[in-house]
Write an enzyme that holds these catalytic residues in place. Sequence first.
Site, PDB file in Angstrom:
ATOM      1  N   LYS A  75      49.619  -6.859  38.696  1.00  0.00           N
ATOM      2  CA  LYS A  75      50.728  -7.623  38.114  1.00  0.00           C
ATOM      3  C   LYS A  75      50.312  -8.012  36.701  1.00  0.00           C
ATOM      4  O   LYS A  75      50.099  -9.197  36.398  1.00  0.00           O
ATOM      5  CB  LYS A  75      51.036  -8.866  38.967  1.00  0.00           C
ATOM      6  CG  LYS A  75      51.783  -8.572  40.260  1.00  0.00           C
ATOM      7  CD  LYS A  75      53.272  -8.320  40.065  1.00  0.00           C
ATOM      8  CE  LYS A  75      54.020  -9.606  39.758  1.00  0.00           C
ATOM      9  NZ  LYS A  75      55.470  -9.313  39.521  1.00  0.00           N
TER      10      LYS A  75
ATOM     11  N   TYR B  65      40.293 -12.910  47.826  1.00  0.00           N
ATOM     12  CA  TYR B  65      39.670 -13.073  49.138  1.00  0.00           C
ATOM     13  C   TYR B  65      38.348 -13.832  49.043  1.00  0.00           C
ATOM     14  O   TYR B  65      37.932 -14.476  49.999  1.00  0.00           O
ATOM     15  CB  TYR B  65      39.407 -11.708  49.778  1.00  0.00           C
ATOM     16  CG  TYR B  65      40.539 -11.176  50.618  1.00  0.00           C
ATOM     17  CD1 TYR B  65      41.800 -10.982  50.078  1.00  0.00           C
ATOM     18  CD2 TYR B  65      40.338 -10.858  51.961  1.00  0.00           C
ATOM     19  CE1 TYR B  65      42.836 -10.484  50.846  1.00  0.00           C
ATOM     20  CE2 TYR B  65      41.369 -10.358  52.731  1.00  0.00           C
ATOM     21  CZ  TYR B  65      42.613 -10.171  52.171  1.00  0.00           C
ATOM     22  OH  TYR B  65      43.633  -9.674  52.942  1.00  0.00           O
TER      23      TYR B  65
HETATM   24  C1  IPM Z   1      42.993  -5.971  57.098  1.00  0.00           C
HETATM   25  C2  IPM Z   1      43.193  -7.297  57.762  1.00  0.00           C
HETATM   26  C3  IPM Z   1      42.132  -8.255  57.262  1.00  0.00           C
HETATM   27  C4  IPM Z   1      42.349  -8.420  55.781  1.00  0.00           C
HETATM   28  C5  IPM Z   1      42.056  -9.602  57.976  1.00  0.00           C
HETATM   29  C6  IPM Z   1      41.836  -9.441  59.455  1.00  0.00           C
HETATM   30  C7  IPM Z   1      40.991 -10.488  57.382  1.00  0.00           C
HETATM   31  O1  IPM Z   1      44.474  -7.757  57.544  1.00  0.00           O
HETATM   32  O2  IPM Z   1      41.906  -5.389  57.244  1.00  0.00           O
HETATM   33  O3  IPM Z   1      43.926  -5.491  56.458  1.00  0.00           O
HETATM   34  O4  IPM Z   1      43.180  -9.238  55.347  1.00  0.00           O
HETATM   35  O5  IPM Z   1      41.675  -7.729  55.031  1.00  0.00           O
END
Ligand code: IPM
Length: 370
Positions: free
Chosen positions: A194, A143
């Site tokens: 994984k 992320y």
């Molecule tokens: C979650 C959501 C978020 C994520 C999005 C909205 C960025 O899917 O909180 O699970 O991917 O973390």
Amino acid sequence: MPANKNLLILPGDGIGPEVMREVRRVIDWMDRRRMVTFNVSDDHAGGSAIDTYGTPITDETMEKAKAADAILFGSVGGPKWDKLGFQLRPEIAILRLRKELDLFANLRPAIVLDPLVDASTLKADVIRGLDIMIVRESTGGIYFGEPRGVESLPDGQKRGFDTETYTTSEIERVSRIAFELARKRQNRVCSVEKANVMQSGLFWRQTVTALQAREFPDVELSHMYADNCAMQLVRNPRQFDVIVTSNLFGDLLSDLASMLTGSLGMLPSATLGAIQPSGKRHALYEPIHGSAPDIAGKGIANPLAQIMSFAMLLRHSFGMEEDAALIEKACVNVLRNGLRTADIMAPGSARVGTGVMGESILRELDKLAA
Ligand code: IPM
Ligand code: MG
């Protein structure tokens, strides 16, 4: 009573404001009936902040979030903002909050409430009594990993890339939370990655193994590949107690786990930061469902995940276990009485909208507190 509990509410987009309205009623109820006063401030986040301020979350809102004792978040995103480009996504609001407040441990409980056993797409026998806790790392991994981007190649093609990265301390601090939670539950942690494909996955496995040997020898630790975990979650979900995993795998597996409980509309979550020297810890609470633009504005969304996120807030940020349990009990009772929003509707139940669901919870709270 002084209002010393500073709460920042960010309803966001789509069904966010609708379900948050029902939480506000619970907050008002507590003010009236339990003499607990919160100092509540509201702000925009996500698409609504783009519309109001031109950015998914402003620096001022970030400052408010840092100063608050707890943040109650709704949901962000929707087709209206899809074309603004990667740098102006509504989702940046929640990602920036997680990152800048260092909210690294996303707790996503998947609990099958008894009245909802038949709402799951899985057989009742498989999910009855289910109570698992997914601890998802939420400030690292792919992320946020660098480098990321899209580059042009000499042959005229392009190449898009992201980076999965985890340091020792990132893995250890989220795993500690998982081990500590397990001690209060069935004392079992399953670490998911994984390791058969990813270098960072193998490192994750080795780091969790070493940590367990050093600090948590009393907790049972097992390991599972993420694909197998997805399969095991639908095959026999009750084999799990606490699952600890990376940001991306936790995102996927928690959506999957939510459907074991009947609906994405049922799952609350808490995202916690480290305990600071002052004893305070940043914490954000949000339902795991998204903004559900397809049903937004229709008054049919299920407010339970948002209300139960507020219950988690009372428990984890203010130590108000009794009030948290009261709210959770009220939610279960309303379901037991046969009321259902569309997402959990079952034959023989009464289908109600967001507002009636909220009202019924207040009535149950009245009864329970009488
Ligand atoms: C979650 C959501 C978020 C994520 C999005 C909205 C960025 O899917 O909180 O699970 O991917 O973390
Ligand atoms: Mg998700």
